[in-house]
Scaffold this motif. Sequence first.
Motif, PDB file in Angstrom:
ATOM      1  N   GLY A 223       0.816  -1.202   0.000  1.00 15.23           N
ATOM      2  CA  GLY A 223       0.000   0.000   0.000  1.00 15.23           C
ATOM      3  C   GLY A 223       0.849   1.250   0.000  1.00 15.23           C
ATOM      4  O   GLY A 223       2.035   1.212  -0.289  1.00 15.23           O
TER       5      GLY A 223
ATOM      6  N   ALA B 100      -1.963   5.896   6.085  1.00 12.65           N
ATOM      7  CA  ALA B 100      -2.155   5.140   4.857  1.00 12.65           C
ATOM      8  C   ALA B 100      -3.537   5.409   4.268  1.00 12.65           C
ATOM      9  O   ALA B 100      -4.002   4.657   3.433  1.00 12.65           O
TER      10      ALA B 100
ATOM     11  N   MET C 110      -0.326   2.066  -7.954  1.00 10.21           N
ATOM     12  CA  MET C 110      -1.225   1.270  -7.106  1.00 10.21           C
ATOM     13  C   MET C 110      -1.489  -0.104  -7.700  1.00 10.21           C
ATOM     14  O   MET C 110      -1.520  -1.103  -6.969  1.00 10.21           O
TER      15      MET C 110
ATOM     16  N   CYS D 102       1.607  -2.295  -7.283  1.00 10.64           N
ATOM     17  CA  CYS D 102       1.753  -2.590  -5.858  1.00 10.64           C
ATOM     18  C   CYS D 102       0.768  -3.693  -5.450  1.00 10.64           C
ATOM     19  O   CYS D 102       1.151  -4.663  -4.795  1.00 10.64           O
ATOM     20  N   ALA D 103      -0.489  -3.550  -5.851  1.00 11.94           N
ATOM     21  CA  ALA D 103      -1.535  -4.508  -5.465  1.00 11.94           C
ATOM     22  C   ALA D 103      -1.281  -5.908  -6.011  1.00 11.94           C
ATOM     23  O   ALA D 103      -1.602  -6.898  -5.354  1.00 11.94           O
TER      24      ALA D 103
END
Length: 141
Positions: free
Chosen positions: A54, A76, A99, A102-103
């Motif tokens: 995250g 966050a 994002m 990252c996910a």
Amino acid sequence: HKRAYADDRGPNTGGMGAYAPTPVISRAELAEAQRMMATAVKALRDKEDRPFVGVLYGGFMLDRAKGGPCLLEFNARFGDPETQVLLPLLHSPDAFTLMYHCAVGQLRRIRPQLTWRNAAACTVVLASKGYPGSYAKGLEI
């Protein structure tokens, strides 16, 4: 932008807006803040022995009487004024690309080098009279 009244007086609001970039921190102080955050994150990661996926950013206060930046907290949440003011300044890669990778666990694959727009951004929060103390709820602002 944390106190309820002018001249940095009154109760702490917990944040009523934010602006970026800030003209009050030197490059050396910013480098120290980044070092402090990296050290704290590494220590927490080693202690917890589990991955974090995250966006994480540090909440700092600048206290030159105590030697510079002080790390107070980690955040966050995308609803925070600090996040709302930073994301529009992100130039490359775009927030979605960061994002997404990252996910799905592929951030290392793209090895992002963040660049920032040469611009400024500001957020302001509106609240009912009396905030952060007792205040009427449900009123139109």
